[in-house]
Design an enzyme around this catalytic site. Sequence first.
Site, PDB file in Angstrom:
ATOM      1  N   SER A  40       0.722  -1.118   0.164  1.00 38.39           N
ATOM      2  CA  SER A  40       0.120   0.121  -0.027  1.00 38.39           C
ATOM      3  C   SER A  40       0.844   1.315   0.025  1.00 38.39           C
ATOM      4  CB  SER A  40      -0.764   0.125   1.225  1.00 38.39           C
ATOM      5  OG  SER A  40      -1.360   1.295   1.606  1.00 38.39           O
ATOM      6  N   TYR A  53      -2.712  -0.745  10.610  1.00 38.94           N
ATOM      7  CA  TYR A  53      -2.729  -1.267   9.203  1.00 38.94           C
ATOM      8  C   TYR A  53      -1.125  -0.962   8.576  1.00 38.94           C
ATOM      9  CZ  TYR A  53      -3.627  -1.501   4.127  1.00 38.94           C
ATOM     10  OH  TYR A  53      -3.687  -1.784   2.716  1.00 38.94           O
TER      11      TYR A  53
END
Length: 202
Positions: free
Chosen positions: A51, A64
């Site tokens: 990401s 996360y």
Amino acid sequence: GITNLERFMETSTKKISQIIDINYMGCISCTRAVVPFMKQQKRGRIVYVASILGLMGFPGYAYYAPTKFAVRGLAECLETELSPWNIHFSVSCPANVETPMFAEEEKVKPPETKTLEQGKAPASPDSVANEIIKSFSSWRFLIPSNLDSYLVTTVSAGFGPASFFELVSQFLLSPLIRLVTMVELKKYRKTVKQQYQKEKII
């Protein structure tokens, strides 16, 4: 992978462990399963889908984002360690992607996270996949999905490997992008403070 859109002190330790197990340990398990075969054939290519938040912190993603940082670190370590067998790694670093998980995130995001993400349309899964496929013919270590992730991957090179194109971009653009990131970071902090003041948290 999975995510969890809550503020730092609102997430259970059980949920934190689940995020780590799936996002990071999942990559390790899959890699350990295929590396012996790649060593036998003396070649291989592994692409982790991480990401843009594996390269930068962002409010609301305190559990996360670190797992995606870890995935990027794993790829850097193994790119060198397994290079004698011609096994190479890349890390896809998309921003938001229009998936069912993203739709669920939108329902529970902290207000400050939603405010900071306003006006940033998610990428389609196909566009992210196409960038990964293109990287097969023209290797790069960090694979962006749009302009935002291109800028962040460029300024976040660190000690990682790079293709010639990546290296030139990093050398020429990083100083300017770094100045932009400091302006953005100031905006992040201001937005978070304003939201907390509105909720009378501070």
